[in-house]
Design a protein around this motif. Structure first.
Motif, PDB file in Angstrom:
ATOM      1  N   CYS A  62       0.873  -1.176   0.000  1.00 42.13           N
ATOM      2  CA  CYS A  62       0.000   0.000   0.000  1.00 42.13           C
ATOM      3  C   CYS A  62       0.907   1.221   0.000  1.00 42.13           C
ATOM      4  O   CYS A  62       1.747   1.377   0.901  1.00 42.13           O
ATOM      5  N   VAL A  63       0.787   2.092  -1.027  1.00 41.42           N
ATOM      6  CA  VAL A  63       1.705   3.225  -1.098  1.00 41.42           C
ATOM      7  C   VAL A  63       1.384   4.269  -0.023  1.00 41.42           C
ATOM      8  O   VAL A  63       2.162   5.182   0.203  1.00 41.42           O
ATOM      9  N   HIS A  64       0.228   4.120   0.624  1.00 39.99           N
ATOM     10  CA  HIS A  64      -0.172   5.109   1.635  1.00 39.99           C
ATOM     11  C   HIS A  64       0.336   4.733   3.014  1.00 39.99           C
ATOM     12  O   HIS A  64       0.996   5.534   3.668  1.00 39.99           O
ATOM     13  N   CYS A  65       0.025   3.490   3.482  1.00 34.98           N
ATOM     14  CA  CYS A  65       0.454   3.120   4.836  1.00 34.98           C
ATOM     15  C   CYS A  65       1.717   2.271   4.812  1.00 34.98           C
ATOM     16  O   CYS A  65       2.292   1.985   5.860  1.00 34.98           O
TER      17      CYS A  65
ATOM     18  N   LEU B 154      -7.613  -0.275  -2.715  1.00 32.06           N
ATOM     19  CA  LEU B 154      -6.409  -0.066  -3.530  1.00 32.06           C
ATOM     20  C   LEU B 154      -6.552  -0.651  -4.926  1.00 32.06           C
ATOM     21  O   LEU B 154      -7.080  -1.749  -5.110  1.00 32.06           O
ATOM     22  N   PHE B 155      -6.075   0.123  -5.878  1.00 37.21           N
ATOM     23  CA  PHE B 155      -6.003  -0.297  -7.268  1.00 37.21           C
ATOM     24  C   PHE B 155      -4.653  -0.992  -7.468  1.00 37.21           C
ATOM     25  O   PHE B 155      -3.609  -0.491  -7.038  1.00 37.21           O
ATOM     26  N   VAL B 156      -4.651  -2.178  -8.106  1.00 40.24           N
ATOM     27  CA  VAL B 156      -3.418  -2.953  -8.296  1.00 40.24           C
ATOM     28  C   VAL B 156      -2.659  -2.420  -9.507  1.00 40.24           C
ATOM     29  O   VAL B 156      -3.155  -2.472 -10.626  1.00 40.24           O
TER      30      VAL B 156
ATOM     31  N   CYS C 142      -4.709   4.086  -3.728  1.00 42.84           N
ATOM     32  CA  CYS C 142      -6.107   4.331  -3.382  1.00 42.84           C
ATOM     33  C   CYS C 142      -6.935   4.664  -4.625  1.00 42.84           C
ATOM     34  O   CYS C 142      -6.555   5.528  -5.422  1.00 42.84           O
ATOM     35  N   ILE C 143      -8.018   3.930  -4.789  1.00 41.73           N
ATOM     36  CA  ILE C 143      -8.796   4.082  -6.027  1.00 41.73           C
ATOM     37  C   ILE C 143      -9.965   5.055  -5.860  1.00 41.73           C
ATOM     38  O   ILE C 143     -10.532   5.544  -6.832  1.00 41.73           O
ATOM     39  N   ASP C 144     -10.329   5.382  -4.593  1.00 40.47           N
ATOM     40  CA  ASP C 144     -11.488   6.261  -4.372  1.00 40.47           C
ATOM     41  C   ASP C 144     -11.122   7.487  -3.524  1.00 40.47           C
ATOM     42  O   ASP C 144     -11.932   7.972  -2.733  1.00 40.47           O
ATOM     43  N   ALA C 145      -9.918   7.990  -3.720  1.00 39.94           N
ATOM     44  CA  ALA C 145      -9.435   9.097  -2.892  1.00 39.94           C
ATOM     45  C   ALA C 145     -10.291  10.351  -3.076  1.00 39.94           C
ATOM     46  O   ALA C 145     -10.603  11.054  -2.122  1.00 39.94           O
ATOM     47  N   GLU C 146     -10.668  10.631  -4.346  1.00 41.09           N
ATOM     48  CA  GLU C 146     -11.390  11.881  -4.604  1.00 41.09           C
ATOM     49  C   GLU C 146     -12.897  11.726  -4.457  1.00 41.09           C
ATOM     50  O   GLU C 146     -13.619  12.710  -4.364  1.00 41.09           O
TER      51      GLU C 146
END
Lengths: 203, 321
Positions: free
Chosen positions: A145-148, A169-171, A186-190
């Motif tokens: 996960c690029v975020h956590c 997450l989008f692969v 993250c695929i639904d950030a916005e």
């Protein structure tokens, strides 16, 4: 060629070949699950004295006892059978630490195990281009996960839920050789909650 | 035109005979100031005005890369050669102004290596002198195995043995001492890289032995600059500049281009770097390849030539220059 045909992708995505015996005084083979078949295939044309110089590290996973007997019958100088790469990791690191130049490394099985073993080999000083790989079995991915920064093993769907922070997450095909993991973003950030249906793309 | 490398005006600060064959030259920037930084293994192309001929020879920098005050090169005299090294030995004097190129490194240390194993033959020692200085600043692990003809012709053998005691091993040909390569390579820790600089036979021997022992190709580095070979004179047509030029017996194709004001790219002038690669437009005859840049397939394809060392025999040669 790998037994699984991967669709063309970006340059950072690893590609796999077919194991072949190369000259060397020591040989280290690391395999998981049906990766055992690649070693058994290699054995068909291997010189008789190969096994006396070979150390096999095998992680059967869901194949249980299926291949262990056949691998043992090759009479490798050393053989370890363990439940997970995590469990085998100390042995892998220790083997590289004590190894000498001329060691041949053969990795086969799933991308997650090949990638982690390759990262250990590179850290020990082997150029990545000199490490042989052959993909066998599941195409499940080891994802970061690029975020956590948490790592989720054996991801089979796209998108997937991060097992650490819970983001959708989008692969991506972007691959880190250092982490031996693909990147999940993250695929639904916005638009939180707007998540496309999960599809099982890796089996 | 040396691609990407500026010229530097230098003054010869010292000319020091090292032994019967080798002389060391020290260059400082004309008018003072520091020279560009370089890394161990780099070379510079020295321009020599020998009458109407301009000679351009590459020499490995052998001074400490941390010392930007001066560059040093060591030149082995070749009495049978085309005259560059003889010019350096006979004509270059202290105080002379010369022009050299910015350093270029085609033989750099792989700093990912955990240990550096260096193998030198004869004047092939020079890049290692700079590399060892560089590594000793960072406590890098290295070992030098240096083969010399005799003790008196062992360029820097004594100095290096003193400076890096226990890391330098000298082998004298006249005492039948040979590097026991298999034993040496056996048991080297994982992450060791090999560097070899010396005669062609030595380089091939090291590559072959390492390969047989299962060393990765990427962990074996070598450098050999070739002097342009002499051969039959020939004529070449140039498609872009629309010229017909003659290449003399002792002149390289690149030198002939330069003598006719064709601005051709180069870096090493020794068949190693690939910078001068030129497309062959038409060829009725035989390309005589001497470089170690082109692959066997490219040579068989007959569409490329390295003008710095390679030649032509036949009727018509047209190049895209």
């Amino acid at each position: 060629m790998s037994k699984t045909v991967f669709p063309p992708s970006i340059n950072s995505r690893p590609v796999y070949g077919e194991l072949e015996v190369r000259p060397g005084k020591h040989h280290l083979m690391i395999a998981d699950a049906t990766g055992a078949e690649a070693i058994l295939d290699l054995a068909k044309d291997a010189p008789a004295d190969l096994w006396a110089k070979t150390h096999i590290i095998y992680i059967p996973k869901d194949t249980g006892e299926k291949y262990t007997g056949e691998l043992k019958a090759l009479t490798p100088a050393q053989m370890y059978v363990g439940p997970s790469y995590e469990a085998a990791k100390q042995r892998v690191t220790d083997t590289f630490a004590k190894a000498h130049m001329g060691l041949q490394v053969y990795l086969t099985g799933t991308e997650g195990v090949m990638g982690q073993a390759m990262a250990a080999a590179i850290a020990a000083g082997i150029p990545h281009t000199a490490i042989q790989t052959e993909h066998r079995g599941s195409t499940a991915r080891r994802m970061q996960c690029v975020h956590c920064k948490g790592i989720t093993e054996d991801v089979t769907t796209d998108p997937f839920v991060c097992s650490h922070c819970g983001l959708n997450l989008f692969v991506r095909d972007h691959y880190s050789r250092r982490l031996a993991a693909f990147q999940g973003v993250c695929i639904d950030a916005e638009d939180p909650g707007n998540v496309p249906p999960q599809v099982e793309v890796f089996k | 035109m040396s691609a990407g490398t500026a010229k530097i005006n230098v003054t010869v600060a010292e000319v020091k005979p090292i032994n019967d064959l080798v002389t060391r030259f020290k260059f400082v920037r004309t008018g003072g100031g520091e020279l560009p930084t370089f890394s161990g293994g780099a070379h510079t192309v020295v321009e020599m005005q020998d009458g109407s001929t301009t000679r351009l020879n590459p020499y490995s920098l052998m001074s400490d890369p941390a010392d930007r005050g001066a560059y040093m090169v060591s030149v082995r005299r070749d009495d049978e050669g085309r005259g560059g090294s003889l010019f350096m030995h006979n004509n270059v004097r202290e105080g002379m102004e010369m022009v050299i190129s910015n350093p270029v490194n085609l033989f750099s240390l792989d700093l990912r290596a955990k240990k550096h194993l260096m193998l030198a033959g004869g004047i092939g020692i020079t890049p290692f002198v700079a590399q060892m200085a560089q590594l000793s600043h960072t406590n890098g692990l290295f070992e030098l195995h240096y083969s010399v003809r005799t003790a008196s012709l062992g360029t820097y053998a004594e100095e290096l043995s003193e400076q890096y005691a226990n890391k330098v091993h000298i082998y004298h040909d006249d005492q039948n001492e040979r590097i026991d390569l298999e034993t040496l390579l056996d048991g080297q820790p994982l992450g060791t890289h090999i560097y070899v600089c010396g005669p062609k036979g030595m380089i091939e021997w090291v590559h072959k032995t390492a390969e047989e022992l299962g060393w990765p190709r990427e962990a074996v580095h070598s450098e050999e600059f070739l002097a342009p070979a002499s051969g039959k004179p020939f004529e070449v047509k140039l498609a872009q500049s629309n010229k017909i030029i003659q290449v003399g017996e002792h002149q390289s194709l690149l030198e002939a281009l330069e003598a006719n004001d064709v601005d051709a790219p180069y870096l090493c002038r020794g068949g190693a770097c690939g910078q001068c690669e030129t497309t062959v437009v038409e060829c009725d005859g035989k390309l005589v390849h001497y470089d170690h840049w082109l692959t066997d397939e490219q040579r068989e394809g007959g569409k490329l030539i390295m003008p710095c060392v390679s030649r032509f025999e036949g009727k018509t040669l047209v190049l895209d220059r």
